[in-house]
Design an enzyme around this catalytic site. Structure first.
Site, PDB file in Angstrom:
ATOM      1  N   CYS A 151      -5.015   2.542  -3.531  1.00  0.00           N
ATOM      2  CA  CYS A 151      -3.794   3.052  -2.783  1.00  0.00           C
ATOM      3  C   CYS A 151      -2.640   2.220  -2.904  1.00  0.00           C
ATOM      4  CB  CYS A 151      -3.914   3.505  -1.428  1.00  0.00           C
ATOM      5  SG  CYS A 151      -5.318   4.538  -1.038  1.00  0.00           S
ATOM      6  N   HIS A 173       0.749  -1.250   0.151  1.00  0.00           N
ATOM      7  CA  HIS A 173      -0.008  -0.136  -0.021  1.00  0.00           C
ATOM      8  C   HIS A 173       1.017   1.322   0.166  1.00  0.00           C
ATOM      9  CE1 HIS A 173      -2.759   2.985   1.990  1.00  0.00           C
ATOM     10  NE2 HIS A 173      -3.524   2.164   1.659  1.00  0.00           N
TER      11      HIS A 173
HETATM   12  N1  C6P Z   1      -6.239   0.411   2.688  1.00  0.00           N
HETATM   13  C1  C6P Z   1      -8.071   0.190   1.565  1.00  0.00           C
HETATM   14  O1  C6P Z   1      -9.250   0.378   0.903  1.00  0.00           O
HETATM   15  P1  C6P Z   1      -4.794   3.752   7.276  1.00  0.00           P
HETATM   16  O2  C6P Z   1      -5.388   4.432   6.102  1.00  0.00           O
HETATM   17  O3  C6P Z   1      -3.874   4.515   7.971  1.00  0.00           O
HETATM   18  O4  C6P Z   1      -6.005   3.080   8.155  1.00  0.00           O
HETATM   19  O5  C6P Z   1      -4.481   2.281   6.634  1.00  0.00           O
HETATM   20  C2  C6P Z   1      -3.542   2.371   5.653  1.00  0.00           C
HETATM   21  C3  C6P Z   1      -3.289   1.243   5.080  1.00  0.00           C
HETATM   22  C4  C6P Z   1      -2.112   0.556   5.278  1.00  0.00           C
HETATM   23  N2  C6P Z   1      -1.861  -0.756   4.749  1.00  0.00           N
HETATM   24  C5  C6P Z   1      -2.751  -1.330   4.141  1.00  0.00           C
HETATM   25  C6  C6P Z   1      -2.461  -2.785   3.584  1.00  0.00           C
HETATM   26  C7  C6P Z   1      -3.892  -1.022   3.879  1.00  0.00           C
HETATM   27  O6  C6P Z   1      -4.863  -1.558   3.215  1.00  0.00           O
HETATM   28  C8  C6P Z   1      -4.172   0.285   4.426  1.00  0.00           C
HETATM   29  C9  C6P Z   1      -5.456   1.039   4.073  1.00  0.00           C
HETATM   30  C10 C6P Z   1      -7.628   0.775   2.611  1.00  0.00           C
HETATM   31  O7  C6P Z   1      -7.514  -0.811   1.260  1.00  0.00           O
HETATM   32  C11 C6P Z   1      -7.747   2.365   2.402  1.00  0.00           C
HETATM   33  S1  C6P Z   1      -6.822   3.034   1.324  1.00  0.00           S
END
Ligand code: C6P
Length: 422
Positions: free
Chosen positions: A380, A139
């Site tokens: 992302c 990500h």
């Molecule tokens: N993925 C998705 O729709 P946050 O935004 O800090 O809560 O998480 C970030 C993040 C980090 N690593 C992985 C593997 C993730 O999947 C995510 C968040 C969401 O796939 C929102 S982009």
């Protein structure tokens, strides 16, 4: 407080076997609503999960009867809030099976957890020519913070490739490990592909060269039992909102010896033990990394979410979601023109696909008209899209409250997409 507070629900505490999903669903008020005049079918759990009544009530109760600042006051409410906040930390410790609560740092989410390690461990340990090793399925949260610190330190970001099925090329990963590697940062479960990475094996390979490993657990904590001691990872981070807890709260686990050696992330209140203009002595772990008034309600809500999922059991949640994933995979594979992106042997909770030449946004928009919520786009994870030569995918992702009937509704909805574009 509502009668449906989750923990006492038969669905939540059934002893064994399949989940009583219908009972569980009653714990989630949002699921009973209709959207676009259709029953809501919520299949966007990898983006964020819905909240059970137990979590909503914990937040409400906090603001109605417990709100106060923590670690500061001598008064009653401050004591209550402090105790609840620290109890939530203990719940997280148990959830991850960490050795000590001093290894559990409250952060804003997985993104902040990774940035904290990049800006503290990374800044203290990276020099020109050093390397940080990630994988091609990360990500953006586990790419950009490393690019930022590598740029600053003239260090190099190395990327272990993935094969066509979306599995890590373990041989290539091992070859990229070298005395120059200062950290491995890798996702436990890919949000775009669903791949489960062999973390224990990765940690063993890295530790042979004394390289610490950060695990991005944003997509594993909701779907698999996690034991940081048995994984032997050095850092593990996840977001509360993906494990049925509130937004704005997350966890960074770090082995105490590493956290102890790391400089603080931010300066401010609570992270110090004494301050003079000449010298500041930092607080002990984990407070050294928790500058300022934290998200107290969020931490308490996360504690309630952990109670909720643990009462059901992560093993049973994983088995239920595996069943949904297998059913969904078979149903979509049966539709001509569907290509599933991410076909690793071990997957969790995520089904990404493209549908002929139809843009994934069109797929998502048509499904939305049917009340079905999925995510479309690059998730992302643009390098994953580049790896497969596609701009985007449609992604259905499952949670503990999803049903086979909802998976069937997804497949029927995708059938409708075909009719629209016929
Ligand atoms: N993925 C998705 O729709 P946050 O935004 O800090 O809560 O998480 C970030 C993040 C980090 N690593 C992985 C593997 C993730 O999947 C995510 C968040 C969401 O796939 C929102 S982009």
């Amino acid at each position: 407080m509502s009668a449906h507070h989750g923990l006492s629900s038969p669905g939540a505490i059934a002893e064994k076997g399949e989940l009583d999903v219908e009972t569980i669903r009653r714990d989630f008020p949002i699921l009973s609503q209709r959207v676009r005049h259709k029953p809501l079918v919520y299949l966007d759990n990898a983006a964020t999960t819905q909240k059970p009544r137990a979590v909503i009530d914990a937040l409400l109760r906090y603001y109605e009867t417990e709100n106060s600042n923590i670690h500061r006051g001598v008064h009653y409410l401050s004591e209550v809030a402090t105790e609840k906040y620290e109890k939530a930390r203990e719940r997280v410790r148990g959830f991850l099976h960490a050795e000590s609560t001093s290894e559990i740092v409250f952060v804003r989410g997985a993104t902040e957890g990774i940035n904290l390690v990049a800006q503290t461990y990374g800044r203290a340990n990276l020099s020109a020519g050093d390397e940080v090793l990630i994988s091609a399925m990360e990500h953006h949260s586990n790419i950009v913070p490393w690019q930022m610190i590598c740029d600053e330190k003239n260090a190099r970001l190395r990327v272990a490739p993935i094969g066509e099925s979306g599995e890590l090329d373990f041989g290539a990963f091992e070859q990229l490990l070298s005395p120059r590697t200062k950290l491995v940062a890798i996702t436990h479960v890919s949000n775009a592909l669903g791949t489960i990475n062999p973390i224990r094996q990765i940690v063993q390979a890295a530790h042979r060269l004394h390289v610490p490993v950060l695990v991005d657990g944003a997509q594993s904590a909701p779907h698999l039992p996690v034991d940081v001691q048995s994984l032997d990872c050095d850092f593990f981070t996840f977001s509360g909102h993906k494990v049925y807890g509130p937004t704005g709260i997350g966890i960074l686990y770090g082995k105490a010896a590493l956290l102890d050696d790391m400089p603080p992330y931010q300066g401010g209140g609570d992270m110090i033990s004494s301050v003079t203009f000449e010298k500041t002595i930092y607080n002990k772990l984990p407070y050294k990394f928790e500058a300022g008034t934290p998200n107290i309600a969020g931490a308490i809500g996360l504690g309630a979410a952990i109670d909720y999922v643990q009462a059901i059991g992560l093993q049973r949640i994983a088995a239920h979601e595996d069943h949904l994933l297998a059913h969904a995979t078979a149903a979509l594979e049966a539709i001509a023109g569907i290509r599933i992106i991410g076909t690793a042997k071990r997957k969790a909770g995520v089904l990404s696909f493209v549908f002929g030449e139809i843009h994934p946004h069109d797929v998502g928009t048509i499904l939305d008209q049917e009340g079905i919520a999925i995510r479309t786009g690059h998730h992302c994870a643009q390098p994953v899209m580049q790896r497969y030569g596609i701009p985007a995918t449609a992604r259905a992702s499952f949670g503990l409250y999803n049903t086979i009937a909802e998976v069937d509704a997804l497949a029927a909805g995708v059938g409708l997409v075909r009719e629209v574009f016929a």
